[in-house]
Design a protein around this motif. Structure first.
Motif, PDB file in Angstrom:
ATOM      1  N   ILE A   1       0.835  -1.125   0.135  1.00  0.00           N
ATOM      2  CA  ILE A   1       0.019  -0.030   0.038  1.00  0.00           C
ATOM      3  C   ILE A   1       0.902   1.170  -0.048  1.00  0.00           C
ATOM      4  CG2 ILE A   1      -1.920   1.333   1.299  1.00  0.00           C
ATOM      5  CD1 ILE A   1      -2.603  -1.581   2.512  1.00  0.00           C
ATOM      6  N   ASN A   2       0.478   2.176  -1.053  1.00  0.00           N
ATOM      7  CA  ASN A   2       1.437   3.468  -1.030  1.00  0.00           C
ATOM      8  C   ASN A   2       0.762   4.421  -1.465  1.00  0.00           C
ATOM      9  OD1 ASN A   2       3.670   4.777  -1.330  1.00  0.00           O
ATOM     10  ND2 ASN A   2       4.649   3.748  -3.049  1.00  0.00           N
ATOM     11  N   SER A   3       1.289   5.740  -1.358  1.00  0.00           N
ATOM     12  CA  SER A   3       0.481   6.922  -1.371  1.00  0.00           C
ATOM     13  C   SER A   3       0.526   7.465  -2.886  1.00  0.00           C
ATOM     14  CB  SER A   3       0.952   8.184  -0.577  1.00  0.00           C
ATOM     15  OG  SER A   3       2.475   8.218  -0.893  1.00  0.00           O
ATOM     16  N   PHE A   4       1.230   6.683  -3.488  1.00  0.00           N
ATOM     17  CA  PHE A   4       1.600   7.028  -5.094  1.00  0.00           C
ATOM     18  C   PHE A   4       1.743   5.680  -5.871  1.00  0.00           C
ATOM     19  CE2 PHE A   4       5.690   7.256  -3.199  1.00  0.00           C
ATOM     20  CZ  PHE A   4       6.361   6.658  -4.173  1.00  0.00           C
ATOM     21  N   GLU A   5       1.637   5.793  -7.244  1.00  0.00           N
ATOM     22  CA  GLU A   5       1.967   4.513  -8.034  1.00  0.00           C
ATOM     23  C   GLU A   5       3.524   4.428  -8.026  1.00  0.00           C
ATOM     24  OE1 GLU A   5       1.036   2.202 -12.258  1.00  0.00           O
ATOM     25  OE2 GLU A   5       0.658   4.503 -12.108  1.00  0.00           O
ATOM     26  N   PRO A   6       3.883   3.406  -7.567  1.00  0.00           N
ATOM     27  CA  PRO A   6       5.313   2.905  -7.324  1.00  0.00           C
ATOM     28  C   PRO A   6       6.147   2.571  -8.715  1.00  0.00           C
ATOM     29  CG  PRO A   6       4.313   1.320  -6.365  1.00  0.00           C
ATOM     30  CD  PRO A   6       3.286   2.247  -6.785  1.00  0.00           C
ATOM     31  N   VAL A   7       5.778   3.249  -9.596  1.00  0.00           N
ATOM     32  CA  VAL A   7       6.309   3.020 -10.827  1.00  0.00           C
ATOM     33  C   VAL A   7       7.891   2.396 -11.154  1.00  0.00           C
ATOM     34  CG1 VAL A   7       6.955   3.711 -13.591  1.00  0.00           C
ATOM     35  CG2 VAL A   7       4.517   4.298 -12.405  1.00  0.00           C
ATOM     36  N   PRO A   8       8.727   3.064 -10.380  1.00  0.00           N
ATOM     37  CA  PRO A   8       9.970   2.593 -10.457  1.00  0.00           C
ATOM     38  C   PRO A   8      10.447   1.113  -9.790  1.00  0.00           C
ATOM     39  CG  PRO A   8      10.044   4.963  -9.632  1.00  0.00           C
ATOM     40  CD  PRO A   8       8.627   4.142  -9.633  1.00  0.00           C
ATOM     41  N   LEU A   9       9.457   0.815  -9.032  1.00  0.00           N
ATOM     42  CA  LEU A   9       9.598  -0.504  -8.242  1.00  0.00           C
ATOM     43  C   LEU A   9       9.316  -1.740  -9.522  1.00  0.00           C
ATOM     44  CD1 LEU A   9       9.882  -2.294  -5.686  1.00  0.00           C
ATOM     45  CD2 LEU A   9       7.317  -1.812  -5.329  1.00  0.00           C
ATOM     46  N   TYR A  10       8.589  -1.112 -10.583  1.00  0.00           N
ATOM     47  CA  TYR A  10       7.817  -2.640 -11.307  1.00  0.00           C
ATOM     48  C   TYR A  10       9.090  -3.136 -12.078  1.00  0.00           C
ATOM     49  CZ  TYR A  10       3.481  -0.048 -10.816  1.00  0.00           C
ATOM     50  OH  TYR A  10       2.348   0.320 -10.327  1.00  0.00           O
ATOM     51  N   ASP A  11      10.293  -2.540 -12.467  1.00  0.00           N
ATOM     52  CA  ASP A  11      11.455  -3.169 -13.137  1.00  0.00           C
ATOM     53  C   ASP A  11      12.014  -4.034 -12.089  1.00  0.00           C
ATOM     54  OD1 ASP A  11      11.083  -1.961 -15.697  1.00  0.00           O
ATOM     55  OD2 ASP A  11      12.150  -0.360 -15.246  1.00  0.00           O
ATOM     56  N   VAL A  12      12.094  -3.459 -10.651  1.00  0.00           N
ATOM     57  CA  VAL A  12      12.826  -4.317  -9.594  1.00  0.00           C
ATOM     58  C   VAL A  12      12.011  -5.575  -9.568  1.00  0.00           C
ATOM     59  CG1 VAL A  12      13.479  -4.138  -7.133  1.00  0.00           C
ATOM     60  CG2 VAL A  12      13.698  -2.322  -8.899  1.00  0.00           C
ATOM     61  N   LEU A  13      10.692  -5.408  -9.322  1.00  0.00           N
ATOM     62  CA  LEU A  13       9.721  -6.456  -9.183  1.00  0.00           C
ATOM     63  C   LEU A  13      10.068  -7.643 -10.291  1.00  0.00           C
ATOM     64  CD1 LEU A  13       6.520  -4.893  -8.049  1.00  0.00           C
ATOM     65  CD2 LEU A  13       8.075  -6.465  -6.582  1.00  0.00           C
ATOM     66  N   GLU A  14       9.912  -7.265 -11.538  1.00  0.00           N
ATOM     67  CA  GLU A  14      10.191  -8.291 -12.572  1.00  0.00           C
ATOM     68  C   GLU A  14      11.687  -8.747 -12.488  1.00  0.00           C
ATOM     69  OE1 GLU A  14       9.394  -5.811 -16.013  1.00  0.00           O
ATOM     70  OE2 GLU A  14       7.254  -5.654 -15.561  1.00  0.00           O
ATOM     71  N   GLN A  15      12.615  -8.058 -12.390  1.00  0.00           N
ATOM     72  CA  GLN A  15      13.978  -8.742 -12.290  1.00  0.00           C
ATOM     73  C   GLN A  15      14.039  -9.474 -11.180  1.00  0.00           C
ATOM     74  OE1 GLN A  15      16.559  -5.035 -11.791  1.00  0.00           O
ATOM     75  NE2 GLN A  15      16.268  -4.381 -13.723  1.00  0.00           N
ATOM     76  N   ARG A  16      13.317  -9.459 -10.045  1.00  0.00           N
ATOM     77  CA  ARG A  16      13.336 -10.557  -9.122  1.00  0.00           C
ATOM     78  C   ARG A  16      12.343 -11.485  -9.182  1.00  0.00           C
ATOM     79  NH1 ARG A  16      15.914  -8.335  -4.094  1.00  0.00           N
ATOM     80  NH2 ARG A  16      16.953  -6.487  -4.365  1.00  0.00           N
ATOM     81  N   GLY A  17      11.722 -11.796 -10.161  1.00  0.00           N
ATOM     82  CA  GLY A  17      10.708 -12.749 -10.357  1.00  0.00           C
ATOM     83  C   GLY A  17       9.393 -12.590  -9.890  1.00  0.00           C
ATOM     84  N   PHE A  18       8.944 -11.375  -9.920  1.00  0.00           N
ATOM     85  CA  PHE A  18       7.542 -11.287  -9.416  1.00  0.00           C
ATOM     86  C   PHE A  18       6.691 -10.568 -10.448  1.00  0.00           C
ATOM     87  CE2 PHE A  18      10.091 -10.942  -5.483  1.00  0.00           C
ATOM     88  CZ  PHE A  18       9.491 -11.771  -4.743  1.00  0.00           C
ATOM     89  N   VAL A  19       5.443 -10.865 -10.541  1.00  0.00           N
ATOM     90  CA  VAL A  19       4.311 -10.178 -11.142  1.00  0.00           C
ATOM     91  C   VAL A  19       3.567  -9.316 -10.157  1.00  0.00           C
ATOM     92  CG1 VAL A  19       4.342 -12.102 -12.961  1.00  0.00           C
ATOM     93  CG2 VAL A  19       2.949 -12.178 -10.969  1.00  0.00           C
ATOM     94  N   TYR A  20       2.958  -8.522 -10.517  1.00  0.00           N
ATOM     95  CA  TYR A  20       2.063  -7.355  -9.906  1.00  0.00           C
ATOM     96  C   TYR A  20       0.818  -7.074 -10.504  1.00  0.00           C
ATOM     97  CZ  TYR A  20       4.369  -4.084 -13.185  1.00  0.00           C
ATOM     98  OH  TYR A  20       4.882  -3.474 -14.216  1.00  0.00           O
ATOM     99  N   GLU A  21      -0.130  -6.627  -9.771  1.00  0.00           N
ATOM    100  CA  GLU A  21      -1.380  -6.030 -10.251  1.00  0.00           C
ATOM    101  C   GLU A  21      -1.491  -4.537  -9.374  1.00  0.00           C
ATOM    102  OE1 GLU A  21      -6.138  -6.785 -10.667  1.00  0.00           O
ATOM    103  OE2 GLU A  21      -4.704  -8.396  -9.886  1.00  0.00           O
ATOM    104  N   THR A  22      -1.728  -3.564  -9.997  1.00  0.00           N
ATOM    105  CA  THR A  22      -2.033  -2.257  -9.350  1.00  0.00           C
ATOM    106  C   THR A  22      -3.318  -1.732  -9.492  1.00  0.00           C
ATOM    107  OG1 THR A  22       0.400  -1.770  -9.873  1.00  0.00           O
ATOM    108  CG2 THR A  22      -0.945   0.144  -9.057  1.00  0.00           C
ATOM    109  N   THR A  23      -3.923  -1.066  -8.251  1.00  0.00           N
ATOM    110  CA  THR A  23      -5.116  -0.640  -8.376  1.00  0.00           C
ATOM    111  C   THR A  23      -5.128   0.734  -7.627  1.00  0.00           C
ATOM    112  OG1 THR A  23      -6.104  -2.884  -8.255  1.00  0.00           O
ATOM    113  CG2 THR A  23      -7.360  -1.064  -7.812  1.00  0.00           C
ATOM    114  N   GLN A  24      -5.508   1.710  -8.219  1.00  0.00           N
ATOM    115  CA  GLN A  24      -5.741   3.147  -7.461  1.00  0.00           C
ATOM    116  C   GLN A  24      -7.108   3.093  -6.739  1.00  0.00           C
ATOM    117  OE1 GLN A  24      -5.525   6.764  -9.821  1.00  0.00           O
ATOM    118  NE2 GLN A  24      -5.386   7.914  -7.997  1.00  0.00           N
ATOM    119  N   VAL A  25      -7.065   3.070  -5.441  1.00  0.00           N
ATOM    120  CA  VAL A  25      -8.376   2.982  -4.664  1.00  0.00           C
ATOM    121  C   VAL A  25      -8.799   4.281  -4.063  1.00  0.00           C
ATOM    122  CG1 VAL A  25      -8.120   0.435  -4.055  1.00  0.00           C
ATOM    123  CG2 VAL A  25      -7.029   2.184  -2.531  1.00  0.00           C
ATOM    124  N   ALA A  26      -7.679   5.290  -4.203  1.00  0.00           N
ATOM    125  CA  ALA A  26      -8.156   6.790  -3.701  1.00  0.00           C
ATOM    126  C   ALA A  26      -7.074   7.500  -4.312  1.00  0.00           C
ATOM    127  CB  ALA A  26      -8.151   6.928  -2.234  1.00  0.00           C
TER     128      ALA A  26
END
Length: 78
Positions: free
Chosen positions: A42-67
């Motif tokens: 849970i973050n206060s902004f979309e953590p776009v820089p994190l996405y490359d790190v996640l992919e490099q470490r073998g993770f997939v993600y789904e992002t939703t803006q809830v507010a």
């Protein structure tokens, strides 16, 4: 990206409560995540820089803006 509800996540990490840079806390939590576990970040902004790190470490993600100032990123092992 993966499918599934954020409510189904095994762990939650609300980085809005961390004083300072949360990257170390995020990486530590990911390192502790079991192969079948999911993380809701849970973050206060979309953590776009994190996405490359996640992919490099073998993770997939789904992002939703809830507010305006709340983003949920559901993270799973690829």
């Amino acid at each position: 990206m993966s499918s599934g509800s954020a409510a189904e996540a095994d762990r939650r990490l609300d980085v809005r409560t961390i004083d300072g840079e949360p990257f170390g806390d995020i990486v530590a939590t990911l390192s502790d995540l079991g192969p079948e576990e999911t993380l809701l970040l849970i973050n206060s902004f979309e953590p776009v820089p994190l996405y490359d790190v996640l992919e490099q470490r073998g993770f997939v993600y789904e992002t939703t803006q809830v507010a305006d100032d709340e983003w949920h990123v559901r993270i799973d092992h690829a």
